[in-house]
Design an enzyme around this catalytic site. Structure first.
Site, PDB file in Angstrom:
ATOM      1  N   ASP A  39      -5.002  -5.371  -8.893  1.00  0.00           N
ATOM      2  CA  ASP A  39      -4.264  -4.227  -9.441  1.00  0.00           C
ATOM      3  C   ASP A  39      -3.875  -4.485 -10.891  1.00  0.00           C
ATOM      4  O   ASP A  39      -4.032  -3.630 -11.756  1.00  0.00           O
ATOM      5  CB  ASP A  39      -2.973  -4.000  -8.644  1.00  0.00           C
ATOM      6  CG  ASP A  39      -3.257  -3.541  -7.224  1.00  0.00           C
ATOM      7  OD1 ASP A  39      -4.363  -3.040  -6.974  1.00  0.00           O
ATOM      8  OD2 ASP A  39      -2.357  -3.694  -6.370  1.00  0.00           O
ATOM      9  N   GLU A  78       0.836  -1.210   0.000  1.00  0.00           N
ATOM     10  CA  GLU A  78       0.000   0.000   0.000  1.00  0.00           C
ATOM     11  C   GLU A  78       0.868   1.257   0.000  1.00  0.00           C
ATOM     12  O   GLU A  78       0.557   2.238  -0.681  1.00  0.00           O
ATOM     13  CB  GLU A  78      -0.943   0.013   1.213  1.00  0.00           C
ATOM     14  CG  GLU A  78      -1.970  -1.116   1.232  1.00  0.00           C
ATOM     15  CD  GLU A  78      -2.796  -1.219  -0.036  1.00  0.00           C
ATOM     16  OE1 GLU A  78      -3.046  -0.186  -0.693  1.00  0.00           O
ATOM     17  OE2 GLU A  78      -3.180  -2.353  -0.390  1.00  0.00           O
TER      18      GLU A  78
END
Ligand code: ADP
Ligand code: MG
Ligand code: ZN
Length: 647
Positions: free
Chosen positions: A530, A455
């Site tokens: 992603d 992250e």
């Protein structure tokens, strides 16, 4: 939101539905259960009957000839006559005997026929009782009634079984439309209940005007639009607006969803359409609203399987009905879709859905208005500021905002507060966006570290790249399916997206992947989403937006494929060779983005470490703290542009 059933037909439809629901749960078991209970009831009746019958037969029955001779002998004290039954009491005896006389003849006649002398008969006390006791009737009628009763009960049980299916077969073609009458004040929606959507409301107020005042238009010879197509993303208030038009004009509103037309049996959809329009014409002036018309109105002729036939027939029927309107019929058809691109062109032809009203996602001011509308029945603390919430919710639809307010109220109620606070609303934004937090989902120490770096990587790249959206929050608390999340919010509402933004977005999406690879020399499954998002975006750049140098200004993929006559749905419109070129281009974009991400991570390793460390400690970093950390490591956060200057 389901509209309430008001009309006869609507109610029937509702019951029909419910009936079917019940049937589903009770298909196998109940038949046996019912059959068994029918038999049980029958047995009970038989037993009862035999008990009653036994009662009478426990008294000794003697023949009438015996009675006659007993009377002649003078041993009978009294006789009670109940219909054809005689109850005989003997002199000096408590015991009673019963006998039967001949049908319909008087007792005295019967006795004298047996040769009993008149004075002997006169010596017996004869009492005649009205045979009206219930017991009498039951005894007499039970032999006939029991089987009939049984048959009726049996039929009743059977019919209960069949009712679901049988009734369905009868009401099949009937429209399942829901109807709202103008007299129904409770469900009335007006333009005041719809925030924003200014152009749409303007466009639709013309329709309202016509429904209120058709004469004005007809006298001047104006052709009234028959069909209005509302187009917009899900939750932008299409259904709401259609209802508001009916509410404003004070006309009946019939609504049905496109998917409800599509049933198992071919022809049902078409007959539903016929029924719906018949009802609407009877109630004219009225509005027929077909929600999600793309379910039936897709490009025809693609020839895919049987279900298609049904759709086609339904669609044809809608077109026939619309063509069949007389101009003075005062029925307006509205339809809603979020896929106008897949609609059959026959629907869009003049004289059909020729008015098209687009409803956009609300901009900042609209969002504030929508929040205020849904704030009406709620209690708020002093600190609540809808303008801040509106600013933080770009891309939210009306329905999202509605559920945001609702989540806020639920949060406050769960914590036993009487008023909703600003913090409740802020927390609800994330809940609506990402799904609820899963605090119970505990990460191991290693997983926590990997997630923190993953992250952190997204966040650092988002901050370092000029065209990406600024970071609002980074967290390693899992939400929905994600292990952690980096929340980026655009500085302002966007209608257009540029090539540079896309490229930066792809690089940010790869940020987690790149960081994992660099920091741990290994990859996890955490990057799969992603990668999917990034690859899809890269492909769209090449095939839809002409954003690839080598492929040039060409679109290679139409939306939803195209129908090719006689060959079904074909979604490729290019050769194998071009396909290979597209793949090359996509992979080039991805690799460049990877390189870009890698450079940023290498350059900002300190910042990444600091963010990851803080994330492991605190699990969540809000915008202010995040910016402090990156500034300390030499990254300048993007400044918010003046939001008031929006168009
Ligand atoms: P759609 O049919 O476009 O998918 P709906 O009309 O069903 O969306 O909207 C769902 C809900 O969202 C509405 O019932 C309403 O509560 C809320 N909503 C959507 N748009 C608006 C708006 N412009 N103003 C107020 N509420 C809205
Ligand atoms: Mg809708
Ligand atoms: Zn990620």
């Amino acid at each position: 939101m389901d509209l309430f059933n008001n009309n006869k037909n609507g109610k029937k439809a509702g019951q029909d539905k419910r009936g079917r629901g019940v049937k589903k749960h009770s298909l196998k078991k109940p038949f046996f259960v019912n059959a068994i209970s029918a038999i049980l009831i029958f047995l009970v009746i038989i037993t009862l009957y035999s008990i009653i019958a036994d009662n009478t037969s426990s008294v000794k029955e003697i023949p009438i000839s015996q009675v006659a001779s007993d009377i002649s002998a003078g041993s009978v004290e009294s006789i009670t006559v109940k219909g054809d039954n005689l109850e005989i009491k003997y002199v000096g005896s408590e015991e009673k005997k019963i006998a039967k006389k001949e049908d319909g003849t008087a007792l005295s006649d019967t006795l004298s026929n047996y040769g009993v002398k008149a004075e002997k008969i006169a010596a017996v006390k004869i009492e005649i009782k009205n045979p009206s006791g219930i017991g009498y009737w039951i005894i007499n009628l039970a032999p006939f009634l029991a089987p009939i009763l049984f048959i009726f009960i049996f039929i009743w049980f059977l019919s209960r079984q069949v009712k679901g299916a049988g009734m369905q077969a009868f009401t099949f073609g009937q429209s399942k439309a829901r109807m709202i009458l103008p007299s129904d004040k409770k469900q009335k929606v007006t333009f005041a209940d719809v925030a924003g959507a200014k152009e749409a409301k303007e466009e639709l107020s013309e329709i309202v005007d016509f429904l209120k005042n058709p004469k004005k238009f007809l006298e001047i010879g104006a052709r009234i639009p028959k069909g209005i197509l509302l187009m917009g993303a899900p939750g932008t208030g299409k259904t709401l607006l259609a209802r508001a038009v009916a509410g404003e004009a004070g006309v009946a509103f019939f609504s049905i969803s496109g998917s409800e037309f599509v049933e198992m049996f071919v022809g049902v959809g078409a007959s539903r359409v016929r029924d719906l329009f018949k009802m609407a014409k009877q109630a004219a002036p009225s509005i027929v609203f077909v929600d999600e018309i793309d379910a039936v109105g897709r490009v025809r002729g693609a020839g895919l399987g049987g279900g298609n036939d049904e759709r086609e027939q339904t669609l044809n029927q809608i077109l026939v009905e619309m063509d069949g309107f007389e101009p003075n019929e005062k029925v307006i058809v509205m339809a809603a879709t979020n896929r106008p691109d897949v609609l059959d062109s026959a629907l869009l032809r003049p004289g059909r859905f020729d008015r098209r009203v687009t409803i956009d996602l609300p901009d900042r001011n609209d969002r504030e208005e929508i929040l205020k509308i849904h704030a009406r029945a709620k209690q708020f603390a002093e600190d609540v500021n809808f303008s801040v919430i509106a600013e933080r919710t770009p891309g939210f639809s009306g329905a999202d905002l509605y559920s945001l307010m609702n989540e806020g109220a639920i949060l406050a109620a769960r914590e036993n507060r009487k008023k909703i606070s600003q913090y409740d609303l802020i927390r609800s934004i994330e809940k609506v966006m990402l799904g609820p937090e899963r605090k119970s989902h505990i990460l191991s120490k290693k997983e926590k570290e990997i997630t923190a770096y993953h992250e952190g990587g997204h966040a650092i790249i988002a901050s370092a790249l000029p065209y990406s959206d600024p970071v609002h929050k980074v967290s390693i608390i899992s939400r929905g399916r994600a292990a952690g999340y980096t929340l980026k919010l655009p500085i302002e509402d966007k209608r257009l997206q540029s090539q540079r933004e896309f490229l930066d977005d792809i690089a940010v999406s790869l940020g987690g992947y790149v960081t994992e690879k660099m920091m741990f020399g290994d990859l996890t499954t955490g990057s799969s989403n992603d990668l999917q998002v990034a690859t899809a975006l890269a492909r769209d750049m090449v095939t839809k937006y002409g954003m690839s140098e080598r492929m040039g200004p060409m679109a290679f993929e139409g939306a939803g494929g195209r129908a090719v006559y006689g060959r079904g749905l074909e979604d490729k419109e290019y050769s194998e060779k071009v396909g290979a070129m597209i793949d090359d281009e996509v992979s080039k974009i991805m690799n460049e983005a990877f390189k870009k991400s890698e450079d940023i991570i290498i350059k900002n390793r300190d910042a990444l470490d600091a963010i990851a460390k803080r994330l492991i400690e605190a699990e969540t970093i809000e915008k202010d703290e995040f910016e402090k950390i990156i500034i300390a490591h030499g990254i300048i956060p993007k400044k918010k542009m003046d939001i008031e200057h929006q168009p």
